[in-house]
Design a protein around this motif. Structure first.
Motif, PDB file in Angstrom:
ATOM      1  N   GLY A  41       0.594  -1.088   0.079  1.00  0.00           N
ATOM      2  CA  GLY A  41      -0.283   0.053   0.024  1.00  0.00           C
ATOM      3  C   GLY A  41       0.587   1.328  -0.003  1.00  0.00           C
ATOM      4  O   GLY A  41       0.651   2.171  -0.931  1.00  0.00           O
ATOM      5  N   VAL A  42       2.092   1.126   0.636  1.00  0.00           N
ATOM      6  CA  VAL A  42       3.158   2.083   1.103  1.00  0.00           C
ATOM      7  C   VAL A  42       3.418   2.502  -0.275  1.00  0.00           C
ATOM      8  O   VAL A  42       3.446   3.761  -1.146  1.00  0.00           O
ATOM      9  CB  VAL A  42       3.696   2.108   1.951  1.00  0.00           C
ATOM     10  N   ALA A 401      -8.205  -6.765  -9.297  1.00  0.00           N
ATOM     11  CA  ALA A 401      -7.958  -7.369  -8.725  1.00  0.00           C
ATOM     12  C   ALA A 401      -7.486  -7.437  -7.026  1.00  0.00           C
ATOM     13  O   ALA A 401      -8.086  -8.244  -6.085  1.00  0.00           O
ATOM     14  CB  ALA A 401      -7.575  -8.569  -9.332  1.00  0.00           C
ATOM     15  N   ILE A 402      -6.744  -7.374  -7.006  1.00  0.00           N
ATOM     16  CA  ILE A 402      -5.660  -6.313  -5.660  1.00  0.00           C
ATOM     17  C   ILE A 402      -7.254  -6.048  -4.661  1.00  0.00           C
ATOM     18  O   ILE A 402      -7.674  -6.724  -3.594  1.00  0.00           O
ATOM     19  CB  ILE A 402      -4.443  -5.877  -5.930  1.00  0.00           C
ATOM     20  N   ILE A 403      -7.340  -5.078  -4.815  1.00  0.00           N
ATOM     21  CA  ILE A 403      -8.842  -4.632  -4.427  1.00  0.00           C
ATOM     22  C   ILE A 403      -9.993  -5.020  -3.647  1.00  0.00           C
ATOM     23  O   ILE A 403     -10.426  -5.397  -2.858  1.00  0.00           O
ATOM     24  CB  ILE A 403      -9.159  -3.409  -5.422  1.00  0.00           C
ATOM     25  N   GLY A 404     -10.238  -6.331  -5.202  1.00  0.00           N
ATOM     26  CA  GLY A 404     -11.527  -6.692  -5.286  1.00  0.00           C
ATOM     27  C   GLY A 404     -10.895  -8.140  -4.398  1.00  0.00           C
ATOM     28  O   GLY A 404     -11.952  -8.258  -3.287  1.00  0.00           O
ATOM     29  N   ALA A 405      -9.818  -8.855  -4.137  1.00  0.00           N
ATOM     30  CA  ALA A 405      -9.518  -9.466  -3.590  1.00  0.00           C
ATOM     31  C   ALA A 405      -9.448  -9.690  -2.046  1.00  0.00           C
ATOM     32  O   ALA A 405      -9.733  -9.865  -0.691  1.00  0.00           O
ATOM     33  CB  ALA A 405      -8.017  -9.878  -3.589  1.00  0.00           C
ATOM     34  N   ILE A 406      -9.242  -7.407  -1.456  1.00  0.00           N
ATOM     35  CA  ILE A 406      -9.375  -6.995  -0.281  1.00  0.00           C
ATOM     36  C   ILE A 406     -10.669  -6.979   0.392  1.00  0.00           C
ATOM     37  O   ILE A 406     -11.069  -7.558   1.625  1.00  0.00           O
ATOM     38  CB  ILE A 406      -8.277  -5.533  -0.303  1.00  0.00           C
ATOM     39  N   LEU A 422     -19.517   3.312   0.843  1.00  0.00           N
ATOM     40  CA  LEU A 422     -18.633   3.649   0.755  1.00  0.00           C
ATOM     41  C   LEU A 422     -17.566   2.977  -0.275  1.00  0.00           C
ATOM     42  O   LEU A 422     -17.217   3.896  -1.330  1.00  0.00           O
ATOM     43  CB  LEU A 422     -17.400   3.889   2.128  1.00  0.00           C
ATOM     44  N   ALA A 423     -17.279   1.552   0.101  1.00  0.00           N
ATOM     45  CA  ALA A 423     -16.962   1.104  -1.177  1.00  0.00           C
ATOM     46  C   ALA A 423     -17.334   0.497  -2.155  1.00  0.00           C
ATOM     47  O   ALA A 423     -16.525   0.814  -3.264  1.00  0.00           O
ATOM     48  CB  ALA A 423     -16.763  -0.709   0.080  1.00  0.00           C
ATOM     49  N   LYS A 424     -18.439   1.052  -2.952  1.00  0.00           N
ATOM     50  CA  LYS A 424     -19.213   0.913  -3.877  1.00  0.00           C
ATOM     51  C   LYS A 424     -18.748   2.509  -3.615  1.00  0.00           C
ATOM     52  O   LYS A 424     -18.380   2.486  -4.995  1.00  0.00           O
ATOM     53  CB  LYS A 424     -20.952   1.201  -3.971  1.00  0.00           C
ATOM     54  N   TRP A 425     -18.621   3.938  -3.401  1.00  0.00           N
ATOM     55  CA  TRP A 425     -18.489   5.197  -4.208  1.00  0.00           C
ATOM     56  C   TRP A 425     -16.474   4.703  -4.656  1.00  0.00           C
ATOM     57  O   TRP A 425     -16.074   5.281  -5.853  1.00  0.00           O
ATOM     58  CB  TRP A 425     -18.059   5.883  -2.758  1.00  0.00           C
ATOM     59  N   HIS A 426     -16.465   3.852  -3.760  1.00  0.00           N
ATOM     60  CA  HIS A 426     -14.361   4.067  -4.318  1.00  0.00           C
ATOM     61  C   HIS A 426     -14.751   3.249  -5.487  1.00  0.00           C
ATOM     62  O   HIS A 426     -13.511   3.752  -6.560  1.00  0.00           O
ATOM     63  CB  HIS A 426     -14.148   3.167  -3.017  1.00  0.00           C
ATOM     64  N   PHE A 427     -15.591   2.442  -6.214  1.00  0.00           N
ATOM     65  CA  PHE A 427     -15.752   1.489  -6.492  1.00  0.00           C
ATOM     66  C   PHE A 427     -15.760   2.130  -8.398  1.00  0.00           C
ATOM     67  O   PHE A 427     -15.695   2.261  -9.418  1.00  0.00           O
ATOM     68  CB  PHE A 427     -16.975   0.042  -7.261  1.00  0.00           C
ATOM     69  N   TRP A 428     -17.533   2.940  -7.547  1.00  0.00           N
ATOM     70  CA  TRP A 428     -17.735   4.179  -9.368  1.00  0.00           C
ATOM     71  C   TRP A 428     -17.137   4.483  -9.184  1.00  0.00           C
ATOM     72  O   TRP A 428     -16.237   5.088 -10.674  1.00  0.00           O
ATOM     73  CB  TRP A 428     -19.097   4.650  -9.107  1.00  0.00           C
ATOM     74  N   LEU A 429     -16.580   5.567  -8.681  1.00  0.00           N
ATOM     75  CA  LEU A 429     -14.910   6.829  -8.376  1.00  0.00           C
ATOM     76  C   LEU A 429     -14.113   5.745  -9.904  1.00  0.00           C
ATOM     77  O   LEU A 429     -13.128   6.734 -11.053  1.00  0.00           O
ATOM     78  CB  LEU A 429     -15.256   7.615  -7.172  1.00  0.00           C
ATOM     79  N   SER A 430     -13.352   4.153  -9.138  1.00  0.00           N
ATOM     80  CA  SER A 430     -12.553   4.084  -9.198  1.00  0.00           C
ATOM     81  C   SER A 430     -12.877   3.833 -10.957  1.00  0.00           C
ATOM     82  O   SER A 430     -12.289   4.308 -11.873  1.00  0.00           O
ATOM     83  CB  SER A 430     -11.662   2.592  -8.899  1.00  0.00           C
ATOM     84  N   VAL A 431     -13.618   3.252 -11.534  1.00  0.00           N
ATOM     85  CA  VAL A 431     -14.113   2.942 -12.683  1.00  0.00           C
ATOM     86  C   VAL A 431     -14.064   3.710 -14.061  1.00  0.00           C
ATOM     87  O   VAL A 431     -13.916   3.016 -15.195  1.00  0.00           O
ATOM     88  CB  VAL A 431     -14.847   1.178 -12.578  1.00  0.00           C
ATOM     89  N   ILE A 432     -14.936   4.689 -13.437  1.00  0.00           N
ATOM     90  CA  ILE A 432     -14.797   5.707 -14.378  1.00  0.00           C
ATOM     91  C   ILE A 432     -13.763   6.452 -14.837  1.00  0.00           C
ATOM     92  O   ILE A 432     -13.698   6.463 -15.974  1.00  0.00           O
ATOM     93  CB  ILE A 432     -16.373   6.510 -13.433  1.00  0.00           C
ATOM     94  N   LEU A 480      -9.271   6.765  -1.009  1.00  0.00           N
ATOM     95  CA  LEU A 480     -10.575   6.056   0.134  1.00  0.00           C
ATOM     96  C   LEU A 480     -10.258   4.611   0.827  1.00  0.00           C
ATOM     97  O   LEU A 480     -11.070   4.056   1.789  1.00  0.00           O
ATOM     98  CB  LEU A 480     -11.802   5.856  -1.187  1.00  0.00           C
ATOM     99  N   PHE A 481      -9.452   4.151  -0.332  1.00  0.00           N
ATOM    100  CA  PHE A 481      -9.998   3.253   0.248  1.00  0.00           C
ATOM    101  C   PHE A 481      -9.068   2.320   1.601  1.00  0.00           C
ATOM    102  O   PHE A 481      -9.329   1.891   2.181  1.00  0.00           O
ATOM    103  CB  PHE A 481      -8.492   1.567  -1.239  1.00  0.00           C
ATOM    104  N   PRO A 482      -7.401   3.176   2.074  1.00  0.00           N
ATOM    105  CA  PRO A 482      -7.112   3.128   3.034  1.00  0.00           C
ATOM    106  C   PRO A 482      -7.924   3.462   4.780  1.00  0.00           C
ATOM    107  O   PRO A 482      -8.577   2.579   5.387  1.00  0.00           O
ATOM    108  CB  PRO A 482      -6.027   3.532   3.547  1.00  0.00           C
ATOM    109  N   TYR A 483      -8.428   4.515   3.769  1.00  0.00           N
ATOM    110  CA  TYR A 483     -10.130   4.913   5.200  1.00  0.00           C
ATOM    111  C   TYR A 483     -10.355   4.294   5.421  1.00  0.00           C
ATOM    112  O   TYR A 483     -10.770   3.902   6.336  1.00  0.00           O
ATOM    113  CB  TYR A 483     -10.444   6.287   4.244  1.00  0.00           C
TER     114      TYR A 483
END
Lengths: 534, 333
Positions: A41-42, A401-406, A422-432, A480-483
């Motif tokens: 992550g770092v 895949a790593i994010i999905g796995a986590i 929040l995780a869905k927000w993370h997804f939609w922001l990322s995928v767009i 968002l992810f580490p948060y």
């Protein structure tokens, strides 16, 4: 049935050391896995910072921010940090966490080796990053390190070579540990063809690592001796050849990209069946396809070198072998699709990332197929079309895949649920944003923009601006992810042993959070059969 | 003879063109000034869009950025180019693209169908008997193989054709160096050193304060162009004096690495009607100024080329008589 493992009865086994000793002397696969993931992550955010700097520089035509030499350093370090610092350690971290749980073992087979292979990493990473601060700055020859260019960099050059040696040693030790664990510590009754696909994918990946990391080490050592000890491996004036470096490097380099992506195939093969509530379609075909891809990865390296002037016959061979990879890869995509077909789908965050993987990795596959055609590659080679291609397979591919796995296994690790909204927000922001970021780079490459340039002609400005905006949004969304993980670990609601109702596999037979020593008594045949119902 | 179609073949050029710039420096090569025509309308466009942006009351910064961003959205594909080979590469590229689109429509279609109709929230019940199906699996292995064979055959044919460097009329040695190109016309004493144009070089400095939109062909212009005849097979003998470079002109369909100590070959024939200026860049990371070693090829009629070469030879002779051994001292091989 849900809690066959009596964790309370074995509480005396939870004798973990406390404080810093727990981490520095760690031998537990979960602790080491966690450290791997934190390290990854770092590095991901450091490499991401370099990416943000790159996109800022390329926001418009005209030199704006960095000297071109610094820009080249940023490009080089972005690649090295992301490949060797972020994605590879993240996969090893996931392997550490999941393989013992998935095969019914208490821990990894070689725990002290495990400790060593992790603790090499922070030193290697520090060496790599600190090359920014030596006279002359970080190496600026690209992660491919082609000589003679690579030898033009000063103090940072040996630092990077040694960092790669260390990272390579760490990877090899990690891979050996994974192979030994899988070969020796499977629960009674778990034959190879009953193993979960993540385990299969990692077994194959581990062999790739053992086969090619020494090749990379050899290549960079030859660079080192060319530079400091007067050898001429890659110097035409002394009878060597710069092209030989390219051959050796890509003999490592192509299997390397499968090292980054094969574990992703494994993860997707776990997530899609769970959220389709249906076993994986064509389990055996998936195993054989993964093995075929791994084999083919050794005989396609020349497709990175179509413009170096290889004989036509060699170009033809590498074109055909490369195109062949589309067949097993296609089988995998079709099998995932068939797994969803007539399933009962729901879209929790891990599934969202898996579905995005399916679409976007396939787009990366299409551009890969186009790149395989040598005459067309003469135009694509060295342009942003290539940049778009490999970022499509590595970002919405490996990283998603790593994010999905986590998101998939975090409840099992922490015993807590994360904030789904929040995780869905993370997804939609990322995928767009990932598409806004990388799709226009296809256009840029085709229109003639070379890669690795610090400034470009004004005609490329429009799509570069779009790409940069996508890049900034993508970069910011990842915060968002580490948060989300932090909030989950600190204050998430308790998770059930099987938080996803469609989940199968031995890890879900353990309570959440999983006990410190995963399986102290082997799982029963009933559990095995439930998990391995292909 | 030197006439250009209205839109000009210089597909890579944009922005206003200062006619007094580098093209004039190489005055012998100033054979087709008309290339600059048809580009004058761009600034007008720019002003119009700027106004629109203003009306839309986008901030001043955005209004400044928008016009620049408004003119090149359409550059999203390979150029067809001006050689037989580049046109065929374009056709192969489009064929591969449409094959991918067709596969994508089918595969993504099935995926999307599942995503919509096989949702749990719609009450879908999983069909857990669907574990594998040998017939289907054989089909979806065999069909891709057939598609691949169908793509490989034209690709292989074209590959063999491209790599035929025999029967050239003219050979030019191309020497890459950090950071520029040297062209030597084999069999003559003519040698041209080609570097980033002065105006681009000034503008590309950090904090130069120069608006790159006003620099003619910013980063795609050189001081001395490579002049070649149309309609004749030209062979390039490509090498480098320091690190690996790569010589690429998209319109010619040629990209070949320049490797120190080795000589690579590449050849092209520009279609006889396609006189004009074609631009490219180095495509292999070659150090600090990798972004600043463009390639500019000026294709002229054979007659004009011979005349140019004769003048050049005479000039070189005169120069070397005046100062012996000074010719091309910068890049000796």
């Amino acid at each position: 049935m849900d809690q066959p493992y009596e964790s309370t009865a074995h509480a005396d086994h939870e004798h973990k050391p406390h404080g810093w000793r727990r981490w520095v002397f760690a031998t537990n696969h979960k602790d080491i896995g966690t450290m791997y993931l934190i390290f990854a992550g770092v590095m991901f955010f450091l490499g991401g910072a370099a990416a943000m700097a790159i996109r800022a520089q390329l926001f418009k035509s005209g030199m704006e921010l960095f000297d071109p030499g610094v820009y080249n350093s940023l490009v080089t370090m972005h690649a090295l940090l992301m490949i060797f610092g972020a994605v590879m350690p993240a996969w090893v971290g996931l392997a550490n966490w999941m393989i013992p749980m998935q095969i019914g073992a208490p821990d990894m087979a070689l725990p002290r080796l495990n400790n060593l292979s992790f603790w090499i990493l922070p030193f290697a990473g520090t060496l790599l990053v600190s090359s920014f601060f030596v006279p002359g700055g970080a190496p600026a020859g690209g992660w491919t390190m082609y000589p003679p260019l690579m030898e033009q960099f000063g103090a940072s050059f040996p630092m990077v070579v040694f960092a790669i040696h260390l990272l390579g040693i760490s990877s090899i030790l990690g891979a050996i540990n994974i192979v030994v664990t899988i070969m020796n510590l499977r629960a009674p009754g778990m034959s190879l063809l009953r193993m979960p696909l993540f385990v299969w994918a990692w077994l194959i990946t581990a062999y790739l690592l053992i086969a090619v990391m020494p090749v990379l080490a050899g290549a960079v050592t030859m660079l080192l001796t060319d530079h400091f000890f007067g050898t001429s491996f890659f110097n035409a004036a002394g009878g060597g050849s710069p092209v030989m470096f390219m051959h050796i490097f890509w003999f490592f380099g192509h299997p390397e990209v499968y090292i980054l992506i094969l574990p992703a195939f494994g993860v997707i093969s776990e997530i899609i069946p769970t959220f389709s509530r249906k076993p994986l379609f064509g389990y055996e075909a998936m195993v054989y396809a993964t093995a075929s891809i791994a084999f083919l990865s050794f005989i396609v390296w020349g497709h990175h070198m179509f413009t170096v002037g290889m004989p036509v016959a060699a170009q033809l061979f590498f074109m055909l072998s490369t195109m062949l990879i589309a067949v097993p890869t296609g089988v995998k995509v079709f099998n995932w699709t068939a797994t969803m077909w007539r399933g009962s789908l729901s879209f929790e965050p891990p599934m969202l990332f898996a579905v995005a993987f399916l679409f976007l990795f396939t787009i990366g596959g299409f551009s890969g197929l186009m790149l395989a055609l040598v005459p067309a590659d003469y135009q694509y080679h060295g342009t942003y079309f290539v940049v778009a291609h490999f970022h499509y397979v590595l970002v919405p591919g490996a990283v998603f895949a790593i994010i999905g796995a986590i998101y998939y296994w975090l409840p099992k690790w922490s015993g807590r649920m994360y904030d789904m909204r929040l995780a869905k927000w993370h997804f939609w922001l990322s995928v767009i944003s990932v598409n806004v970021l990388f799709f226009p780079q296809h256009f840029l490459g085709l229109a003639g923009m070379p890669r690795r340039i610090a400034d470009y002609a004004p005609q490329f400005t429009d799509w570069n601006m779009v790409s940069s905006i996508g890049g900034f949004v993508f970069g910011a969304s990842q915060l968002l992810f580490p948060y989300i993980i932090w909030r989950c670990v600190r204050a998430g609601k308790p998770a059930e042993a099987r938080p996803w109702d469609g989940a199968r596999g031995l890890e879900w037979e353990l309570p959440s959070p999983a006990p410190y020593h995963s399986w102290q008594t082997p799982p029963s045949e009933a559990m095995l059969a439930h998990g391995a119902e292909h | 003879m030197n006439k250009f179609p209205g839109e000009s073949h210089d597909a890579r050029r944009r922005g206003p063109r200062d006619r007094g710039d580098e093209a004039r420096e190489d005055s012998e090569a100033r054979l087709c000034d008309c290339a600059a025509q048809g580009l004058g309308k761009r600034p007008g466009n720019r002003a119009g869009l700027g106004k629109l942006a203003g009306i839309a009351s986008i901030g001043a910064a955005a209004a400044g950025a928008l016009p620049a961003a408004a003119s090149d959205w359409g550059r999203i594909n390979l150029p067809r180019g001006v050689t037989n080979v580049s046109t065929r590469i374009y056709a192969l590229h489009m064929m591969a693209f449409w094959v991918c689109v067709c596969i994508g429509v089918v595969v993504f279609g099935v995926m999307i169908w599942s995503l919509i109709f096989h949702r749990k929230s719609r009450g879908a019940v999983p069909d857990v008997t669907l574990l594998h199906n040998t017939k289907v699996e054989v089909v979806w292995t065999a069909i891709p193989v057939l598609i691949l064979v169908g793509m490989a055959i034209p690709a292989a044919r074209l590959l063999v054709r491209i790599n035929n460097d025999t029967n050239s009329r003219l050979s030019i040695r191309v020497n890459g160096f950090q950071w520029g190109w040297q062209y030597k016309y084999v069999g003559t004493n003519v040698s041209v050193i080609s570097k980033l144009s002065m105006s681009s070089d000034a503008a590309r400095m950090l904090d130069s304060g120069i608006d790159v939109d006003r620099v003619p062909d910013y980063l795609l212009n050189v001081d001395h162009q490579l002049v070649v005849p149309v309609g004749e097979k030209i062979r390039l003998l490509i090498t480098s004096v320091d690190v690996v470079h790569s010589w690429w002109v998209p319109d010619l369909g040629v990209k070949k690495d320049a490797i120190p100590g080795f000589i690579n070959q590449a050849s092209f024939i520009i279609n006889p009607s396609k006189t004009g200026v074609y631009r490219g860049q180095c495509t292999e990371l070659c150090g600090r100024d990798h972004a600043f070693m463009p390639i500019v090829v000026r294709a002229v009629t054979p007659a004009a080329f011979r005349a140019w070469l004769k003048r050049k030879e005479a000039a070189e002779k005169e120069a070397s008589a005046r100062a012996p051994a000074s010719t091309s001292a910068a890049v000796s091989t």
